[in-house]
Design a protein around this motif. Structure first.
Motif, short mmCIF file in Angstrom:
data_model
loop_
_atom_site.label_atom_id
_atom_site.label_comp_id
_atom_site.label_asym_id
_atom_site.label_seq_id
_atom_site.Cartn_x
_atom_site.Cartn_y
_atom_site.Cartn_z
N CYS A 42 0.84 -1.21 0.00
CA CYS A 42 0.00 0.00 0.00
C CYS A 42 0.87 1.26 0.00
N CYS A 43 2.04 1.18 0.63
CA CYS A 43 2.97 2.32 0.59
C CYS A 43 3.44 2.56 -0.84
N LYS A 44 3.75 1.47 -1.52
CA LYS A 44 4.18 1.57 -2.92
C LYS A 44 3.07 2.21 -3.77
N ASP A 45 1.82 1.84 -3.50
CA ASP A 45 0.69 2.41 -4.23
C ASP A 45 0.52 3.89 -3.91
N TRP A 46 0.77 4.29 -2.65
CA TRP A 46 0.68 5.71 -2.28
C TRP A 46 1.76 6.51 -2.99
N VAL A 47 2.97 5.97 -3.07
CA VAL A 47 4.06 6.63 -3.80
C VAL A 47 3.66 6.83 -5.26
N ALA A 48 3.07 5.80 -5.88
CA ALA A 48 2.61 5.91 -7.27
C ALA A 48 1.54 7.00 -7.40
N HIS A 49 0.66 7.11 -6.41
CA HIS A 49 -0.38 8.16 -6.39
C HIS A 49 0.27 9.55 -6.37
N LEU A 50 1.30 9.72 -5.55
CA LEU A 50 1.99 11.01 -5.50
C LEU A 50 2.65 11.33 -6.84
N GLU A 51 3.34 10.35 -7.40
CA GLU A 51 4.03 10.56 -8.68
C GLU A 51 3.03 10.91 -9.79
N ALA A 52 1.87 10.26 -9.78
CA ALA A 52 0.84 10.53 -10.80
C ALA A 52 0.22 11.91 -10.63
N ASN A 53 0.44 12.51 -9.46
CA ASN A 53 -0.16 13.82 -9.16
C ASN A 53 0.88 14.93 -9.01
N GLY A 54 2.01 14.77 -9.71
CA GLY A 54 2.95 15.88 -9.84
C GLY A 54 4.07 15.97 -8.83
N PHE A 55 4.34 14.91 -8.09
CA PHE A 55 5.43 14.95 -7.12
C PHE A 55 6.58 14.06 -7.57
N ALA A 56 7.79 14.48 -7.25
CA ALA A 56 8.96 13.62 -7.37
C ALA A 56 9.09 12.93 -6.02
N VAL A 57 9.45 11.65 -6.03
CA VAL A 57 9.49 10.90 -4.77
C VAL A 57 10.81 10.16 -4.64
N LYS A 58 11.39 10.26 -3.45
CA LYS A 58 12.58 9.48 -3.09
C LYS A 58 12.18 8.58 -1.94
N VAL A 59 12.37 7.27 -2.11
CA VAL A 59 11.92 6.30 -1.12
C VAL A 59 13.10 5.72 -0.36
N TYR A 60 12.95 5.64 0.96
CA TYR A 60 13.92 4.97 1.83
C TYR A 60 13.24 3.71 2.36
N GLU A 61 13.74 2.57 2.01
CA GLU A 61 13.14 1.27 2.37
C GLU A 61 13.65 0.79 3.73
N THR A 62 13.54 1.65 4.74
CA THR A 62 14.10 1.35 6.06
C THR A 62 13.04 1.19 7.13
N GLY A 63 11.78 1.22 6.76
CA GLY A 63 10.72 1.30 7.76
C GLY A 63 10.54 2.75 8.16
N ASN A 64 9.49 3.03 8.93
CA ASN A 64 9.22 4.43 9.22
C ASN A 64 9.17 4.78 10.71
N ASN A 65 9.23 3.82 11.60
CA ASN A 65 9.12 4.14 13.03
C ASN A 65 10.23 5.07 13.50
N GLU A 66 11.47 4.78 13.12
CA GLU A 66 12.59 5.62 13.52
C GLU A 66 12.48 7.00 12.87
N ALA A 67 12.11 7.03 11.60
CA ALA A 67 11.98 8.31 10.89
C ALA A 67 10.87 9.15 11.52
N ARG A 68 9.74 8.53 11.83
CA ARG A 68 8.62 9.26 12.45
C ARG A 68 9.09 9.90 13.75
N ALA A 69 9.78 9.14 14.60
CA ALA A 69 10.26 9.66 15.88
C ALA A 69 11.31 10.76 15.66
N ARG A 70 12.26 10.53 14.77
CA ARG A 70 13.34 11.49 14.51
C ARG A 70 12.80 12.81 13.96
#
Length: 154
Positions: A42-70
């Motif tokens: 579903c994250c991959k699908d959300w990224v595709a949604h952003l790209e289809a709507n005018g955004f450039a996207v850089k993905v970090y495949e590290t999980g998001n718990n640490e990033a959310r906290a940081r």
């Protein structure tokens, strides 16, 4: 050179050069950095949604718990991916239209969140859900951890 010929050459030059100049002057796409699990579809699908709507996207495949906290997004708004765009945080399946609105309005806020993973939100709207759309809110999250409804989807 006669006037008709000059007019024709001028019209051709305008037709060729103006669209090209407009493309060169177009603003770059906003960059969205996304932290997600490498196995989350579903994250991959959300990224595709952003790209289809005018955004450039850089993905970090590290999980998001640490990033959310940081990055400072309160855990109570948690979802399966965390993102950052132009100084704002995005948590969960935030529609691209709301991200565009956020970047246009530039409110004083931490960012937007769609807690959990509501069916029917971008990335959670695939054929496996058979058209189901659950109601959900996009929240405007403040630095103090409070939030208000930015837009409701019903």
């Amino acid at each position: 050179m006669n006037t008709t010929r000059r007019a024709l050459i001028g019209a051709l030059a305008t037709a060729v050069l103006l669209p090209r100049a407009a493309m060169l002057m177009a603003a770059p796409k906003p960059l969205v950095e996304v932290w997600k699990s490498p196995t989350c579809g579903c994250c991959k699908d959300w990224v595709a949604h952003l790209e289809a709507n005018g955004f450039a996207v850089k993905v970090y495949e590290t999980g998001n718990n640490e990033a959310r906290a940081r990055l400072g997004m309160p855990a109570k708004f948690g979802s399966c991916h965390t993102a950052r765009v132009d100084g704002y945080l995005l948590e969960g399946h935030v529609p691209a239209s709301e991200v565009h609105k956020l970047l246009k309005e530039k409110p004083k806020a931490l960012g937007l969140a769609v807690p959990a993973m509501p069916v029917g939100s971008p990335g959670m709207d695939g054929p496996e859900y058979k058209g189901r759309k659950d109601p959900y809110d996009v929240l405007l999250v403040q630095a103090d951890g409070n939030a208000s409804v930015y837009r409701s989807y019903r």
